[in-house]
Design an enzyme around this catalytic site. Sequence first.
Site, PDB file in Angstrom:
ATOM      1  N   ARG A   1      -1.319   5.418   4.746  1.00  0.00           N
ATOM      2  CA  ARG A   1      -1.063   4.542   3.609  1.00  0.00           C
ATOM      3  C   ARG A   1       0.426   4.318   3.377  1.00  0.00           C
ATOM      4  O   ARG A   1       0.794   3.444   2.587  1.00  0.00           O
ATOM      5  CB  ARG A   1      -1.674   5.139   2.323  1.00  0.00           C
ATOM      6  CG  ARG A   1      -3.172   5.284   2.355  1.00  0.00           C
ATOM      7  CD  ARG A   1      -3.699   5.640   0.982  1.00  0.00           C
ATOM      8  NE  ARG A   1      -3.488   4.558   0.051  1.00  0.00           N
ATOM      9  CZ  ARG A   1      -4.363   3.574  -0.173  1.00  0.00           C
ATOM     10  NH1 ARG A   1      -5.513   3.571   0.448  1.00  0.00           N
ATOM     11  NH2 ARG A   1      -4.086   2.619  -1.031  1.00  0.00           N
TER      12      ARG A   1
ATOM     13  N   MET B   1       0.852  -1.190   0.000  1.00  0.00           N
ATOM     14  CA  MET B   1       0.000   0.000   0.000  1.00  0.00           C
ATOM     15  C   MET B   1       0.887   1.239   0.000  1.00  0.00           C
ATOM     16  O   MET B   1       1.918   1.276   0.630  1.00  0.00           O
ATOM     17  CB  MET B   1      -0.869  -0.007   1.261  1.00  0.00           C
ATOM     18  CG  MET B   1      -1.882   1.097   1.260  1.00  0.00           C
ATOM     19  SD  MET B   1      -3.327   0.709   2.247  1.00  0.00           S
ATOM     20  CE  MET B   1      -2.737   1.037   3.887  1.00  0.00           C
ATOM     21  N   CYS B   2       0.473   2.237  -0.747  1.00  0.00           N
ATOM     22  CA  CYS B   2       1.166   3.515  -0.755  1.00  0.00           C
ATOM     23  C   CYS B   2       0.113   4.588  -0.896  1.00  0.00           C
ATOM     24  O   CYS B   2      -1.023   4.316  -1.258  1.00  0.00           O
ATOM     25  CB  CYS B   2       2.131   3.630  -1.931  1.00  0.00           C
ATOM     26  SG  CYS B   2       3.550   2.520  -1.809  1.00  0.00           S
ATOM     27  N   GLY B   3       0.522   5.824  -0.624  1.00  0.00           N
ATOM     28  CA  GLY B   3      -0.376   6.950  -0.854  1.00  0.00           C
ATOM     29  C   GLY B   3       0.238   7.854  -1.891  1.00  0.00           C
ATOM     30  O   GLY B   3       1.453   8.085  -1.877  1.00  0.00           O
TER      31      GLY B   3
ATOM     32  N   THR C   1       3.681   8.717  -0.371  1.00  0.00           N
ATOM     33  CA  THR C   1       4.029   8.170   0.941  1.00  0.00           C
ATOM     34  C   THR C   1       4.139   6.664   0.763  1.00  0.00           C
ATOM     35  O   THR C   1       3.270   6.041   0.174  1.00  0.00           O
ATOM     36  CB  THR C   1       2.962   8.493   2.003  1.00  0.00           C
ATOM     37  OG1 THR C   1       1.734   7.836   1.661  1.00  0.00           O
ATOM     38  CG2 THR C   1       2.727   9.986   2.125  1.00  0.00           C
TER      39      THR C   1
END
Lengths: 291, 227
Positions: free
Chosen positions: A32, A1-3, A141
Amino acid sequence: MCGIVGLFLKDSSLEPQLGSLLAGMLEVMTDRGPDSAGFAIYGSGQKGHVKLTLRGSDLEAIKVSLDPDSTMVLRDTHAVLVVPQDREDEVRGWLAVNRPDVVVTGAGERIELYKEVGLPADVATRFGLDGMAGTHGIGHTRMATESAVTTDGAHPFSTGKDQCLVHNGSLSNHASLRRMLEPEGIAIHTENDSEVAAGYLTWKMRGGASLAEALEASLEDLDGFYTFVVGTEDGFAVLRDPISCKPAVMAETDQYVAFGSEYRALVSLPGIENAKVFEPDPARVYAWTRS
Amino acid sequence: MPVVDLATSSRRDLNAALHALREGDNDMHWRVENPAGQHALACGLDAPVTVEIAGHAGYYCAGMNQHATVVVEGNAGVGVAENMMSGRVHVKGDASQSAGATAHGGLLVIDGNASARCGISMKGVDIVVKGSIGPMSAFMAQAGRLVVLGDAGDALGDSIYEARIYVAGEVAGLGADCVEKEMREEHRAELRELFEAAGVEADPAMFRRYGSARQLYNFHVDNAAAY
């Protein structure tokens, strides 16, 4: 997961606030991706000059050695060095020989690119994102799942002049793409699949494609999951894979186009209550160009 | 009416207060202000309470709902009313992906559009979308009704079991084992009931019905060589 987040301003009166707006968006995306963060900002530029964003230690010494009269702005572990365009190769050559420890994270007339390990809010504060002005910017992020938490593995990635990309997802054919791109002279410095995607777009645009055309082509050639947000000197674009595996929300008003992995990232933007909020369709290129 | 301002109080406290409600309690109509797209709002409710969310909600809003009525006055994020068992969820804006996923019962009404995978693996819920739905909707849908007043994206009803799909607009494409079926009076009557429940004005004659061709149900020994 990343933002991932992005903000492209249509209304120049918001330009002084670009950094603070982007910093707010980035911080909300900490859930995230708490491991590292990075961002690219398109700020002021000077025709005939190149801004090199450098990362490393003792960066001030580079300026002294190269040309004490040149302009360098230090920000924590990064510094932006402005050099005449015709001296760029010479400066890069000098760095390679004398300061191989220094990484050039981004280069172009207007781009500045910063990334570090740590909580997004801390990273933004260390670089003073809050106070930065510009026309557009993107941020990321990271929650590392497949490789170590390092600054090199943080986004954005820049593989061409004034180009940058952030990616949420994973590509499955990045090794073969890398083998295709390297003989084409596209330098890819990390093991990260996202850098390969950036390199692919650079390669396409070098061949004359527009940003939108390059992304269109990537639908054929990239295999895997992705939501990309991409910046160029005058453009901003978004693309999701054909099954829209990774989340994306966009908001558009007369003043801006904004992207967030989640709507939460957009709530503090001015006029969001009346923005057109929508989810980008899978496999459809969304692109905006500065007029 | 209790009003909870999420700008000053926590979502966890809100959900705990809603979970503590029992049928017959006095305050059964709540309003939530400044939701700001927060996730998991009004999740796991198990009492006939009405919760109005004054703005956009994040992921899994009203998930696992039983008995409650949840109204989102803006857009809802991924998985609104996911695994709902009963009750009613009404999204006045658009819904993100996987709206009503795996839900067993109740009614989900979306005034705007729903994006990809609306009603994925639905198990008995009724979903009424006044706008359009995205690709891969009703994937492996097992039971329940999905009604769409607008258009449907590609691969509608892929690998569907016994759910019934009604679409008034264009269908970009049907998924594996999903076929158009005859609209009989019983289906028009079913639609009229759903319209009434959802507060929709529409003419059942505008709709086409889609469902399972039932060719993927069982392993066919004749196909063994293909594996």
